[in-house]
Design a protein around this motif. Structure first.
Motif, mmCIF file in Angstrom:
data_model
loop_
_atom_site.group_PDB
_atom_site.id
_atom_site.type_symbol
_atom_site.label_atom_id
_atom_site.label_comp_id
_atom_site.label_asym_id
_atom_site.label_seq_id
_atom_site.Cartn_x
_atom_site.Cartn_y
_atom_site.Cartn_z
ATOM 1 N N ASN A 278 5.870 -4.154 -0.769
ATOM 2 C CA ASN A 278 7.025 -4.980 -1.123
ATOM 3 C C ASN A 278 6.906 -5.545 -2.536
ATOM 4 O O ASN A 278 7.432 -6.624 -2.835
ATOM 5 C CB ASN A 278 7.219 -6.103 -0.091
ATOM 6 C CG ASN A 278 7.470 -5.560 1.297
ATOM 7 O OD1 ASN A 278 8.334 -4.707 1.491
ATOM 8 N ND2 ASN A 278 6.703 -6.025 2.278
ATOM 9 N N ASP A 279 6.240 -4.804 -3.408
ATOM 10 C CA ASP A 279 6.135 -5.152 -4.825
ATOM 11 C C ASP A 279 7.235 -4.376 -5.554
ATOM 12 O O ASP A 279 7.028 -3.282 -6.082
ATOM 13 C CB ASP A 279 4.752 -4.774 -5.360
ATOM 14 C CG ASP A 279 4.549 -5.147 -6.827
ATOM 15 O OD1 ASP A 279 5.543 -5.453 -7.513
ATOM 16 O OD2 ASP A 279 3.390 -5.114 -7.285
ATOM 17 N N TYR A 280 8.430 -4.960 -5.588
ATOM 18 C CA TYR A 280 9.606 -4.234 -6.044
ATOM 19 C C TYR A 280 9.616 -4.012 -7.554
ATOM 20 O O TYR A 280 10.156 -3.001 -8.026
ATOM 21 C CB TYR A 280 10.875 -4.973 -5.593
ATOM 22 C CG TYR A 280 10.895 -5.238 -4.106
ATOM 23 C CD1 TYR A 280 10.782 -4.193 -3.186
ATOM 24 C CD2 TYR A 280 10.973 -6.537 -3.606
ATOM 25 C CE1 TYR A 280 10.771 -4.435 -1.824
ATOM 26 C CE2 TYR A 280 10.976 -6.792 -2.249
ATOM 27 C CZ TYR A 280 10.862 -5.741 -1.362
ATOM 28 O OH TYR A 280 10.843 -5.987 -0.005
ATOM 29 N N THR B 215 -0.897 -7.643 4.861
ATOM 30 C CA THR B 215 -0.281 -8.922 4.514
ATOM 31 C C THR B 215 -1.397 -9.929 4.268
ATOM 32 O O THR B 215 -2.574 -9.641 4.504
ATOM 33 C CB THR B 215 0.621 -9.449 5.655
ATOM 34 O OG1 THR B 215 -0.214 -9.778 6.791
ATOM 35 C CG2 THR B 215 1.661 -8.418 6.079
ATOM 36 N N ASN C 117 8.186 -8.224 5.113
ATOM 37 C CA ASN C 117 8.655 -8.774 3.841
ATOM 38 C C ASN C 117 9.314 -10.128 4.095
ATOM 39 O O ASN C 117 9.305 -10.644 5.214
ATOM 40 C CB ASN C 117 9.596 -7.802 3.126
ATOM 41 C CG ASN C 117 10.868 -7.509 3.913
ATOM 42 O OD1 ASN C 117 11.230 -8.248 4.827
ATOM 43 N ND2 ASN C 117 11.554 -6.437 3.557
ATOM 44 N N ASP D 52 8.489 2.664 6.397
ATOM 45 C CA ASP D 52 9.566 1.727 6.093
ATOM 46 C C ASP D 52 9.618 0.586 7.107
ATOM 47 O O ASP D 52 9.763 -0.580 6.727
ATOM 48 C CB ASP D 52 10.911 2.456 6.044
ATOM 49 C CG ASP D 52 11.099 3.263 4.773
ATOM 50 O OD1 ASP D 52 10.322 3.059 3.816
ATOM 51 O OD2 ASP D 52 12.015 4.113 4.737
ATOM 52 N N ARG E 169 6.944 -1.994 6.437
ATOM 53 C CA ARG E 169 7.170 -2.914 5.319
ATOM 54 C C ARG E 169 8.370 -3.820 5.560
ATOM 55 O O ARG E 169 8.351 -4.998 5.164
ATOM 56 C CB ARG E 169 7.301 -2.143 4.007
ATOM 57 C CG ARG E 169 8.504 -1.243 3.872
ATOM 58 C CD ARG E 169 8.457 -0.427 2.572
ATOM 59 N NE ARG E 169 9.573 0.488 2.435
ATOM 60 C CZ ARG E 169 10.743 0.173 1.900
ATOM 61 N NH1 ARG E 169 10.958 -1.063 1.439
ATOM 62 N NH2 ARG E 169 11.707 1.070 1.797
ATOM 63 N N PHE E 170 9.411 -3.310 6.230
ATOM 64 C CA PHE E 170 10.568 -4.159 6.542
ATOM 65 C C PHE E 170 10.141 -5.365 7.382
ATOM 66 O O PHE E 170 10.620 -6.481 7.171
ATOM 67 C CB PHE E 170 11.623 -3.371 7.320
ATOM 68 C CG PHE E 170 12.288 -2.251 6.561
ATOM 69 C CD1 PHE E 170 12.278 -2.210 5.181
ATOM 70 C CD2 PHE E 170 12.940 -1.237 7.241
ATOM 71 C CE1 PHE E 170 12.894 -1.173 4.488
ATOM 72 C CE2 PHE E 170 13.560 -0.197 6.566
ATOM 73 C CZ PHE E 170 13.540 -0.170 5.190
ATOM 74 N N LEU F 134 5.960 0.025 -3.273
ATOM 75 C CA LEU F 134 7.062 -0.292 -2.364
ATOM 76 C C LEU F 134 6.527 -0.656 -0.987
ATOM 77 O O LEU F 134 7.046 -1.555 -0.328
ATOM 78 C CB LEU F 134 8.028 0.895 -2.257
ATOM 79 C CG LEU F 134 9.306 0.634 -1.446
ATOM 80 C CD1 LEU F 134 10.184 -0.405 -2.145
ATOM 81 C CD2 LEU F 134 10.090 1.926 -1.231
ATOM 82 N N SER F 135 5.474 0.028 -0.547
ATOM 83 C CA SER F 135 4.896 -0.273 0.768
ATOM 84 C C SER F 135 4.362 -1.698 0.835
ATOM 85 O O SER F 135 4.264 -2.285 1.918
ATOM 86 C CB SER F 135 3.773 0.716 1.097
ATOM 87 O OG SER F 135 2.581 0.415 0.371
ATOM 88 N N CYS G 250 15.044 -1.321 -4.967
ATOM 89 C CA CYS G 250 14.413 -2.368 -5.776
ATOM 90 C C CYS G 250 15.444 -3.116 -6.619
ATOM 91 O O CYS G 250 15.377 -4.347 -6.759
ATOM 92 C CB CYS G 250 13.330 -1.760 -6.663
ATOM 93 S SG CYS G 250 11.901 -1.145 -5.747
ATOM 94 N N ARG H 97 17.137 -5.537 -4.240
ATOM 95 C CA ARG H 97 16.262 -6.640 -3.802
ATOM 96 C C ARG H 97 15.923 -7.581 -4.958
ATOM 97 O O ARG H 97 15.622 -8.761 -4.724
ATOM 98 C CB ARG H 97 14.989 -6.079 -3.191
ATOM 99 C CG ARG H 97 15.210 -5.369 -1.847
ATOM 100 C CD ARG H 97 13.892 -5.087 -1.176
ATOM 101 N NE ARG H 97 13.986 -4.267 0.013
ATOM 102 C CZ ARG H 97 14.178 -4.711 1.251
ATOM 103 N NH1 ARG H 97 14.369 -6.015 1.460
ATOM 104 N NH2 ARG H 97 14.196 -3.880 2.276
#
Length: 488
Positions: A212-214, A136, A428, A421, A424-425, A209-210, A360, A363
């Protein structure tokens, strides 16, 4: 014999075929025996009554990693995952180091070069998500990994920042994306033990995805699906092993019980059994050498036991009679099985890409599209005898759709992706998917589980520094202080 072998005195490859032979040794690349990933999440069940019924159901390895004991994990001398991926990185670096010296066409060399960058990026990604904090803006200056690009012993072993580590992974990934290699079949099997454009795209989707770049995650997931999107239909292409596995319980008289394993259990050492499953872009397997994937009650509750064929074929009832030896008196608890008792597919797959695309879409504002996408997977996993409103998910809001898509992701890929998961949850911009992992289990020490004592509560908080598992103390000592341990 008076001269000891070393990296510098090993046989030097002379032609492209020798480098290809190294890459074709799929057994050197596919295994991911990570205790850190297997035991650490809320997919893995710690059940005091199961341990009370049989002391062989859990060992110190499970509790050290599953209850996040950083001191004992750092001191563990066998079975840690740290050296496994470094060996793969070394092989990739060895090939890259010799590529310009061997005979072969420019096209062949470019393909191998790209594949080695892919292998290195993949292994670094595995390591950074186990031994470093989630990336982050607040953590980017924290410790990352050593950057190893050669096979030289004297190469710097100091850990660079997390930001520099991710930049190195992304650089390798972009290099790998430059190659164009179709997703091929060999003797009727997907050639998923080697790199392909679809494999690299699917890994790129996982990578983004890890973070959070959807947008990028969806883009690369779609690229993979555009090239290959075949799913195994559990209604028509799954079965149980030829012979039920028989165990004897005492209740109090001896009674024989049949355990039913999925067909993939039949030939555990046969490549055809695994590659033939057919959904994987790049073949890797999570390996649990203890043969015990105990699903948590929370995970079990997510399955529709009447209609979800993943429950039918992967949840083996009474598994504790076999691997737990909980037979006298009997204590029944299910286990999760995929390839034999030890291996779960962990490489990027068609089902993962469908779930990534669906998440994605939700989101990014298209929750109806996300539901339609995830239902493509459910059509291959749910019983055709189920009502249509059971087979197909529906949602009236983006929040409801996200919950359902994430639950489907957990049902489809338990154990394998949950650690990544959760990381990353918890980092975000959406607090609705945050996870605090809680356990109730017995106290323990380095040698034993203290089953005579009262179970206590264990918690892995959202922003815990224990999301970075410790490096082995032995490696820190052997580096003469160059490697620094994580701070807790």
């Amino acid at each position: 014999m008076e001269k000891a072998p070393s990296k510098s005195t090993s046989i030097v490859p002379e032609n492209i075929e020798q480098l290809e032979a190294l890459l074709n040794q799929y057994k050197d690349f596919i295994n991911e025996p990570s205790n850190e990933l297997i035991f650490s999440t809320d997919d893995y069940g710690f059940v005091p009554d199961l341990f009370k019924a049989s002391k062989t159901t859990y060992g110190t390895t499970e509790v050290i990693y599953g209850l996040w004991d950083t001191n004992l994990a750092a001191a563990t001398t066998t079975g840690n995952y740290w050296p496994v991926e470094w060996k793969k990185i070394f092989t990739a670096n060895l090939i890259l180091q010799n590529l310009s010296k061997v005979k072969g066409s420019a096209e062949e060399k470019a393909e191998i070069e790209a594949e080695c960058h892919f292998i290195r990026a993949y292994s670094y990604f595995q390591l950074v998500n186990i031994y470093c904090l989630p990336f982050t803006q607040e953590t980017k200056s924290e410790l990352g990994l050593p950057i190893k690009q050669t096979t030289v012993f004297t190469e710097d072993m100091q850990r660079v920042s997390l930001e520099q580590t991710y930049a190195f992974i992304e650089s390798d990934l972009k290099h790998a994306l430059m190659a164009k290699r179709p997703f091929l079949k060999t003797n009727g099997l997907n050639r998923s033990w080697r790199s392909s454009t679809a494999a690299v795209n699917s890994f790129a989707a996982r990578y983004y995805l890890s973070l959070n770049d959807y947008n990028n995650a969806q883009k690369y997931a779609q690229k993979s699906l555009d090239e290959y999107s075949e799913l195994r239909n559990y209604n028509t292409n799954m079965s149980f092993s030829v012979q039920p596995y028989k165990v004897t319980i005492f209740n109090p008289q001896a009674t024989q019980v049949d355990l039913f394993f999925p067909y993939t259990h039949d030939q555990p050492t046969m490549a055809q059994d695994r590659f033939g499953f057919g959904e994987t872009y790049y073949f890797r397997v999570m390996v649990n050498n203890d043969w015990k994937y105990w699903p948590s009650q929370e995970l079990l509750a997510l399955y529709d036991k009447a209609y979800d064929l993943r429950y039918k074929f992967h949840i083996v009832e009474d598994y504790s009679y076999d691997q737990g030896r909980a037979t006298n008196p009997p204590y029944s608890y299910p286990g999760y099985i995929f390839f034999y008792r030890s291996d779960l597919p962990s490489g990027p797959s068609v089902s993962e890409m469908i779930l990534t695309k669906a998440e994605c879409q939700v989101r990014l504002g298209d929750f109806s599209g996300g539901i339609l996408t995830v239902n493509q997977l459910r059509a291959a996993r749910m019983s055709v005898g189920a009502p249509q409103n059971v087979i197909n998910l529906s949602a009236n809001s983006s929040a409801e759709a996200l919950t359902k898509v994430l639950e489907e992701r957990r049902r489809e890929m338990p154990f394998v992706h949950r650690w990544l998961d959760i990381r990353r949850f918890n980092n975000n911009s959406d607090a609705s998917d945050d996870v605090v992992v809680k356990r109730t289990f017995y106290p323990f020490n380095a040698n034993t589980i203290l089953g005579s004592e009262t179970p206590i509560n264990y918690t892995l908080e959202k922003n815990s520094r224990r999301y970075a598992f410790p490096l082995p103390n032995a490696d820190i000592i052997s580096s003469n202080g160059a490697l620094k341990q994580n701070k807790y």
